[in-house]
Write a protein that holds these residues in place. Structure first.
Motif, short mmCIF file in Angstrom:
data_model
loop_
_atom_site.label_atom_id
_atom_site.label_comp_id
_atom_site.label_asym_id
_atom_site.label_seq_id
_atom_site.Cartn_x
_atom_site.Cartn_y
_atom_site.Cartn_z
N THR A 157 -0.24 12.43 2.75
CA THR A 157 -1.47 12.03 3.45
C THR A 157 -1.28 10.68 4.12
O THR A 157 -2.17 9.84 4.10
CB THR A 157 -2.65 11.97 2.47
OG1 THR A 157 -2.36 10.99 1.45
CG2 THR A 157 -2.90 13.32 1.83
N ALA A 158 -0.09 10.47 4.71
CA ALA A 158 0.25 9.16 5.26
C ALA A 158 -0.73 8.73 6.35
O ALA A 158 -1.06 7.54 6.48
CB ALA A 158 1.67 9.19 5.82
N HIS A 159 -1.24 9.68 7.16
CA HIS A 159 -2.13 9.33 8.27
C HIS A 159 -3.51 8.88 7.76
O HIS A 159 -4.26 8.25 8.51
CB HIS A 159 -2.29 10.52 9.21
CG HIS A 159 -2.88 11.73 8.56
ND1 HIS A 159 -2.17 12.52 7.68
CD2 HIS A 159 -4.13 12.29 8.66
CE1 HIS A 159 -2.94 13.51 7.26
NE2 HIS A 159 -4.13 13.40 7.83
N GLU A 160 -3.83 9.20 6.50
CA GLU A 160 -5.14 8.82 5.95
C GLU A 160 -5.04 7.67 4.95
O GLU A 160 -6.06 7.16 4.49
CB GLU A 160 -5.77 10.03 5.23
CG GLU A 160 -5.95 11.25 6.13
CD GLU A 160 -6.40 12.46 5.33
OE1 GLU A 160 -6.51 12.33 4.08
OE2 GLU A 160 -6.64 13.52 5.93
N SER A 161 -3.83 7.27 4.59
CA SER A 161 -3.65 6.29 3.51
C SER A 161 -3.82 4.87 4.02
O SER A 161 -3.94 4.62 5.22
CB SER A 161 -2.26 6.46 2.87
OG SER A 161 -1.26 6.25 3.85
N GLU A 162 -3.82 3.93 3.07
CA GLU A 162 -4.00 2.52 3.40
C GLU A 162 -2.76 1.98 4.10
O GLU A 162 -1.71 2.63 4.12
CB GLU A 162 -4.26 1.74 2.12
CG GLU A 162 -3.14 1.86 1.10
CD GLU A 162 -3.53 1.31 -0.26
OE1 GLU A 162 -4.50 0.54 -0.32
OE2 GLU A 162 -2.88 1.67 -1.25
N PRO A 163 -2.85 0.77 4.69
CA PRO A 163 -1.69 0.19 5.38
C PRO A 163 -0.47 0.11 4.48
O PRO A 163 -0.57 -0.07 3.26
CB PRO A 163 -2.20 -1.20 5.77
CG PRO A 163 -3.68 -1.05 5.87
CD PRO A 163 -4.06 -0.05 4.82
N LEU A 164 0.69 0.20 5.10
CA LEU A 164 1.94 0.21 4.36
C LEU A 164 2.11 -1.05 3.52
O LEU A 164 2.59 -0.98 2.38
CB LEU A 164 3.12 0.36 5.34
CG LEU A 164 4.51 0.44 4.71
CD1 LEU A 164 4.65 1.68 3.86
CD2 LEU A 164 5.58 0.40 5.80
N VAL A 165 1.74 -2.20 4.06
CA VAL A 165 1.88 -3.46 3.33
C VAL A 165 1.10 -3.42 2.01
O VAL A 165 1.58 -3.87 0.97
CB VAL A 165 1.43 -4.65 4.19
CG1 VAL A 165 1.46 -5.95 3.40
CG2 VAL A 165 2.30 -4.78 5.43
N ASP A 166 -0.11 -2.87 2.04
CA ASP A 166 -0.93 -2.76 0.83
C ASP A 166 -0.32 -1.78 -0.17
O ASP A 166 -0.36 -2.01 -1.39
CB ASP A 166 -2.35 -2.32 1.18
CG ASP A 166 -3.07 -3.36 2.03
OD1 ASP A 166 -2.68 -4.54 1.98
OD2 ASP A 166 -4.02 -2.99 2.75
N GLN A 167 0.25 -0.68 0.33
CA GLN A 167 0.90 0.28 -0.55
C GLN A 167 2.09 -0.36 -1.26
O GLN A 167 2.29 -0.17 -2.47
CB GLN A 167 1.38 1.48 0.26
CG GLN A 167 0.27 2.32 0.87
CD GLN A 167 0.82 3.44 1.73
OE1 GLN A 167 1.88 3.96 1.46
NE2 GLN A 167 0.09 3.79 2.78
N LEU A 168 2.87 -1.13 -0.53
CA LEU A 168 4.04 -1.79 -1.11
C LEU A 168 3.63 -2.74 -2.23
O LEU A 168 4.27 -2.80 -3.28
CB LEU A 168 4.81 -2.55 -0.03
CG LEU A 168 5.49 -1.71 1.05
CD1 LEU A 168 6.02 -2.61 2.15
CD2 LEU A 168 6.62 -0.87 0.46
N ALA A 169 2.55 -3.49 -2.01
CA ALA A 169 2.08 -4.44 -3.02
C ALA A 169 1.66 -3.71 -4.30
O ALA A 169 1.98 -4.16 -5.42
CB ALA A 169 0.92 -5.26 -2.47
N LYS A 170 0.97 -2.59 -4.17
CA LYS A 170 0.52 -1.85 -5.35
C LYS A 170 1.69 -1.25 -6.12
O LYS A 170 1.72 -1.27 -7.35
CB LYS A 170 -0.46 -0.75 -4.93
CG LYS A 170 -1.81 -1.30 -4.46
CD LYS A 170 -2.78 -0.17 -4.15
CE LYS A 170 -4.15 -0.73 -3.76
NZ LYS A 170 -5.12 0.34 -3.46
#
Length: 345
Positions: free
Chosen positions: A303-316
């Protein structure tokens, strides 16, 4: 297996992987330097930029090995050699490659790995010990300072090849038992951590989502340098067959299960290693947390097109990996830490 032996194997894998990826990042920074990535960054472009200060930020944030001081002082050490804001190749490359006083340097990581291996000679294979010991001796004989000044690529290529030789010998000469599992677990968690830190430093902070519409040629030199830093250039081109961008490189290194250095692939291998090493993996907190994290990443990939920004994903993901690291230490190595404390009294 004794907790002390398991911990030494785990950190042997981490130290050697840290040395390899530090060499790869420095090599990528040299490529970015040559390609003019720093100039593009100074001109105000946003995108992927593997700068010298970025490499220092990645390594300076690394947790220390048991018995070592934290690496946060790396930036302060480098600052002694240059005015504020002027840190570059001539200050950072020697510090992170040659400085034996810095626990973050390539040489220090290899020296620590060799010391750990010398206490594990009855656990690892003779060929693995010989490969690592010859690596250590070659670094002592080699005029690294002169080589770094005249031909840095050969220095980092040597480190990459020697590390690859060790892991290849592990695959061919070591039993598939719990000792091997702890050694591989250390390598995989370090690999995932290094790639995550590299992506977080290289990706622009505070950006409103991924710029999926950026032109393919925008920041291509910097993106290529990032792929070079993890040895993923050819794999990326074969998989996607298009010019690298912030979104495509970030997702490739985070999600691509077929690329063995991606975060998701490293986490899968880490889980497999812990399941082999743990007598009760179904009840092991790090194994359970890893399963949830892997499931979350697989969902985000779909669901990459609906997910949060990549930078936020990396932090989590980075935060979760730090918790997993702590749980591994608590479940498998706590007894070794207590023994070390009592022996020092």
């Amino acid at each position: 297996m004794l907790a002390r032996i398991a911990q030494e194997l785990f950190w042997l894998g981490r130290d050697l992987t840290r040395a390899e990826h530090t060499a790869r990042m420095l090599d990528g920074a040299f490529h970015a330097d040559v390609a003019g990535g720093a100039a593009a960054q100074g001109a105000g472009h946003s995108g992927i930029a593997l700068s010298w200060n970025g490499v220092l930020a990645v390594i300076g944030a690394k947790p220390p090995a048991p018995g070592e001081e934290a690496a946060e002082g790396a930036a302060a050490e480098a600052a002694e050699y240059a005015p504020a804001g002027m840190l570059g190749r001539h200050e950072i490359a020697p510090l992170l490659t040659l400085d034996t006083d810095s626990p973050a340097s390539v040489v220090s990581c290899v020296y620590r790995a060799r010391e750990r291996a010398s206490t594990l000679r009855d656990v690892i294979s003779a060929e693995m010990w010989e490969a690592l010991n010859s690596f250590y001796l070659s670094l002592r004989r080699y005029d690294l300072e002169a080589a770094l000044a005249t031909g840095p690529y050969s220095v980092y290529q040597e480190v990459k090849e020697r590390c690859a030789l060790f892991w290849g010998l592990l695959d061919k000469t070591m039993l598939r038992d719990e000792a091997r599992s702890f050694l591989e677990a250390g390598g995989h968690i370090e690999e995932a951590d290094m790639v995550l830190r590299m992506l977080r430093v290289a990706s622009p902070a505070g950006r409103e989502g991924d710029d999926l519409g950026e032109a393919p040629q925008d920041h291509e030199a910097e993106a290529l340098a990032l792929l070079q830093a993890v040895g993923g250039f050819q794999a990326f081109r074969r998989h996607l067959r298009r010019s690298p961008t912030l979104a495509s490189v970030g997702r490739f290194l985070l999600y691509e299960i077929q690329y063995p250095v991606s975060v998701l692939a490293s986490l899968e291998e880490l889980r497999a290693a812990l399941e082999t090493a743990d007598p009760s993996p179904r009840f092991a907190p790090p194994v359970l947390r890893l399963g949830r994290l892997i499931a979350d990443l697989e969902l985000q990939q779909r669901t990459a097109h609906e997910s949060e920004p990549l930078v936020d994903q990396l932090a989590k993901v980075q935060d979760e990996l730090e918790v997993i690291d702590h749980e591994i230490d608590e479940r498998y190595f706590a007894v070794a830490a207590l023994a070390a404390v009592h022996s020092g009294v």
